[in-house]
Motif scaffolding. Structure first.
Motif, PDB file in Angstrom:
ATOM      1  N   ALA A 151       0.841  -1.204   0.000  1.00 45.18           N
ATOM      2  CA  ALA A 151       0.000   0.000   0.000  1.00 45.18           C
ATOM      3  C   ALA A 151       0.870   1.246   0.000  1.00 45.18           C
ATOM      4  CB  ALA A 151      -0.914   0.009   1.213  1.00 45.18           C
ATOM      5  N   GLN A 152       0.299   2.308  -0.557  1.00 44.97           N
ATOM      6  CA  GLN A 152       0.962   3.611  -0.510  1.00 44.97           C
ATOM      7  C   GLN A 152       0.637   4.280   0.813  1.00 44.97           C
ATOM      8  OE1 GLN A 152       0.998   6.335  -4.041  1.00 44.97           O
ATOM      9  NE2 GLN A 152      -0.045   7.744  -2.673  1.00 44.97           N
ATOM     10  N   LEU A 153       1.681   4.761   1.493  1.00 47.33           N
ATOM     11  CA  LEU A 153       1.483   5.411   2.787  1.00 47.33           C
ATOM     12  C   LEU A 153       1.156   6.886   2.647  1.00 47.33           C
ATOM     13  CD1 LEU A 153       4.453   3.874   4.834  1.00 47.33           C
ATOM     14  CD2 LEU A 153       2.068   3.129   4.780  1.00 47.33           C
ATOM     15  N   ALA A 154       1.874   7.577   1.773  1.00 44.87           N
ATOM     16  CA  ALA A 154       1.698   9.025   1.662  1.00 44.87           C
ATOM     17  C   ALA A 154       2.325   9.534   0.375  1.00 44.87           C
ATOM     18  CB  ALA A 154       2.331   9.736   2.859  1.00 44.87           C
ATOM     19  N   GLN A 162       4.498   9.079   7.556  1.00 53.01           N
ATOM     20  CA  GLN A 162       3.127   8.568   7.561  1.00 53.01           C
ATOM     21  C   GLN A 162       2.134   9.508   6.888  1.00 53.01           C
ATOM     22  OE1 GLN A 162       2.191   5.532   8.465  1.00 53.01           O
ATOM     23  NE2 GLN A 162       4.309   4.997   9.011  1.00 53.01           N
ATOM     24  N   SER A 163       2.404  10.816   6.936  1.00 52.69           N
ATOM     25  CA  SER A 163       1.457  11.774   6.371  1.00 52.69           C
ATOM     26  C   SER A 163       1.967  12.462   5.104  1.00 52.69           C
ATOM     27  CB  SER A 163       1.111  12.847   7.409  1.00 52.69           C
ATOM     28  OG  SER A 163       2.267  13.613   7.746  1.00 52.69           O
ATOM     29  N   GLY A 164       3.278  12.477   4.914  1.00 53.63           N
ATOM     30  CA  GLY A 164       3.848  13.204   3.784  1.00 53.63           C
ATOM     31  C   GLY A 164       3.899  14.700   3.998  1.00 53.63           C
ATOM     32  N   SER A 165       3.562  15.170   5.194  1.00 51.32           N
ATOM     33  CA  SER A 165       3.567  16.612   5.456  1.00 51.32           C
ATOM     34  C   SER A 165       4.993  17.137   5.545  1.00 51.32           C
ATOM     35  CB  SER A 165       2.814  16.920   6.756  1.00 51.32           C
ATOM     36  OG  SER A 165       3.407  16.247   7.845  1.00 51.32           O
ATOM     37  N   LEU A 166       5.197  18.345   5.034  1.00 48.52           N
ATOM     38  CA  LEU A 166       6.517  18.968   5.023  1.00 48.52           C
ATOM     39  C   LEU A 166       6.845  19.496   6.410  1.00 48.52           C
ATOM     40  CD1 LEU A 166       8.910  19.824   3.172  1.00 48.52           C
ATOM     41  CD2 LEU A 166       7.720  22.004   2.875  1.00 48.52           C
ATOM     42  N   LEU A 167       7.976  19.057   6.959  1.00 50.57           N
ATOM     43  CA  LEU A 167       8.377  19.453   8.299  1.00 50.57           C
ATOM     44  C   LEU A 167       9.382  20.595   8.281  1.00 50.57           C
ATOM     45  CD1 LEU A 167       8.075  18.720  11.336  1.00 50.57           C
ATOM     46  CD2 LEU A 167      10.016  17.160  11.035  1.00 50.57           C
ATOM     47  N   TRP A 168      10.247  20.620   7.265  1.00 52.15           N
ATOM     48  CA  TRP A 168      11.318  21.619   7.244  1.00 52.15           C
ATOM     49  C   TRP A 168      11.906  21.703   5.849  1.00 52.15           C
ATOM     50  CZ3 TRP A 168      16.908  20.520   7.268  1.00 52.15           C
ATOM     51  CH2 TRP A 168      17.687  21.671   7.473  1.00 52.15           C
TER      52      TRP A 168
END
Length: 475
Positions: free
Chosen positions: A157-160, A199-205
């Motif tokens: 499965a694709q996570l993010a 897990q979310s693919g959200s940009l942290l930095w």
């Protein structure tokens, strides 16, 4: 692509342009039996690749429609198709299984075709992987337009999905690196460095690199390090449950803004950053090549950090005493060294070896995680790969064939295997050669229907990205 440059896939499969899908499938199976290397020998490999490429397009109704538009230059807008819709054919699962592996095949050797990831990302320019605590394999793929996706192999499965900071210049992702257990993913090109949550693919930095003398993605490196392994944590650091740091090796940037940028190619900044604790990394160490001011020329071409971030490798070109030409100097730095008096951090060179003339050195590069082996293209003859062993202070060349600008190299973690993808001719297009470095000889050839866009070793498994967006695992 111009129409007169387009391959006639119908002619390759020997079917008329109005053939139905069942006819195309039957023709492909007959040709596959005739030209598969296990049956026809190595001579059938080139023809088999053309057959696979043709079937990959004509066997997919949507790709076939797009191909026909380019081939004929006409689209019937009334139906939206170039041929009448036909009733779906019944598919025998056993027959599909029998021929499923024909489009990707290999000669005899240690690797076998494994899972295949079908993506819609486009051309993949970078691959990364990590083994998680629960024994899952995470795979990340980045593209030429700064986007990407992360998959779990165990869950199929694709996570993010992720993308670079839109506030920075859009560029291709050339390197991807997971944290030790897969919580974070870092990626970079020449203009910017980015970190995402897995897990979310959200940009942290994001960290812009325009002020650094970054000539290409291999002139910098990054590695994650857990809290207990940090060499010198910032005094004002607030340790939380995240407890992950980034160790960066970047071209040197002088404090005086009037200093010429070219000075950056002669030294290395080793920086520390804790995700979520400020917008910029904190400088900790500077690795300066000795007596730089006395040298006529000196430039660092490659920087690599060890997996535990305690060592740095630099590959430089410069004038060496007693040599009339510029030579390759490979150095390994101990980043944990300290001064005898004052006990202050001061990196020192523990290994320094010569690796031939600079005219022989060209990308692509590959380095093992322990920094004991580095490989690169021998540019002068353009048909060899140089293997440098730092532990033994020796090097040798492998005659792998012509290496062009689209060639790819990947080195296994234990330096046992070298994967080489060359795209210099129709014969080598889509072929990965697996070399045994212990035996110094070619061990296997892996054939694919499309060109190779990225290579990556995941422990003993090899990941191959194709220009159609497919990622093939060999294990």
């Amino acid at each position: 692509m111009e129409r007169d440059e387009l391959e006639n896939y119908y002619a390759i499969l020997g079917v008329p342009a109005d053939a139905d899908q069942e006819t195309i499938k039957r023709a492909y199976r007959q040709l596959a039996r005739r030209y598969h290397p296990d049956l026809a020998g190595p001579e059938g490999a080139t023809q088999m690749k053309r057959i696979n490429r043709a079937y990959a397009v004509l066997g997919d109704p949507q790709k076939r429609q797009q191909y026909d538009v380019v081939l004929r230059g006409v689209l019937d807008v009334r139906s939206g198709l170039l041929r009448p819709r036909r009733r779906p054919q019944r598919i025998d699962p056993q027959e599909e299984l029998e021929f499923a592996s024909l489009s990707i095949f290999s000669t005899r050797g240690p690797l076998r075709a494994g899972a295949r990831l079908q993506t819609s990302l486009g051309v993949i320019s970078a691959l990364g992987s990590v083994q998680t605590k629960d024994n899952d394999l995470y795979i990340a793929a980045g593209t030429l337009d700064g986007q990407g996706a992360i998959w779990s192999v165990a869950r199929s499965a694709q996570l993010a999905q992720f993308r670079t900071d839109p506030a920075l210049t859009v560029e291709s992702l050339r390197e991807l690196r997971f944290s030790p257990h897969g919580e974070l993913l870092a990626g970079w090109g020449r203009l910017g460095l980015h970190v995402w949550r897995t897990q979310s693919g959200s940009l942290l930095w994001s960290y812009p690199l325009q002020q650094r003398t970054v000539f290409d993605h291999y002139t910098l490196d990054l590695a994650f390090v857990e809290e207990g392994s940090v060499l010198q944590p910032p005094p004002d650091s607030t340790i939380d449950s995240f407890s992950l740091y980034l160790r960066l090796a970047l071209p040197y940037q002088a404090e005086d803004p009037r200093t010429p940028r070219k000075v950056g190619v002669r030294a290395t900044d080793v920086l520390l950053y804790q995700p979520g604790q400020g917008a910029a990394p904190q400088e900790t160490l500077v690795c300066i090549e000795e007596e730089i001011e006395k040298r006529q020329f000196w430039a660092i071409r490659l920087r690599a950090l060890s997996r535990d971030t305690r060592s740095l490798l630099t590959l430089s070109c410069g004038h060496s005493p007693g040599s009339q030409e510029e030579v390759i100097v490979v150095r390994r730095w101990d980043l944990t060294a300290r001064t005898r008096f004052g006990n202050r951090p001061r990196p020192r060179i523990v290994t320094s070896v010569l690796a031939g003339a600079c005219s022989d050195c060209a990308p692509p590069y590959a380095v093992t995680p322990d920094l004991q082996t580095v490989v690169f293209a021998a540019r002068q003859e353009r048909n060899r790969v140089r293997v440098q062993n730092l532990r033994a202070a020796t090097y040798y060349d492998l005659a792998v064939g012509t290496l062009g600008g689209t060639s790819r190299l990947a080195l296994s973690d234990d330096a046992s295997w070298l994967a080489v993808a060359r795209e210099d001719s129709e014969i080598n297009e889509g072929v990965v050669e697996l070399w045994s470095l212990r035996a110094g000889q070619l061990a296997q050839k892996l054939y694919h229907p499309w060109q190779i866009s990225a290579l990556h070793f995941a422990d003993r498994r090899l990941l191959v990205a194709l220009t159609d967006g497919t990622v093939q695992l060999w294990e």
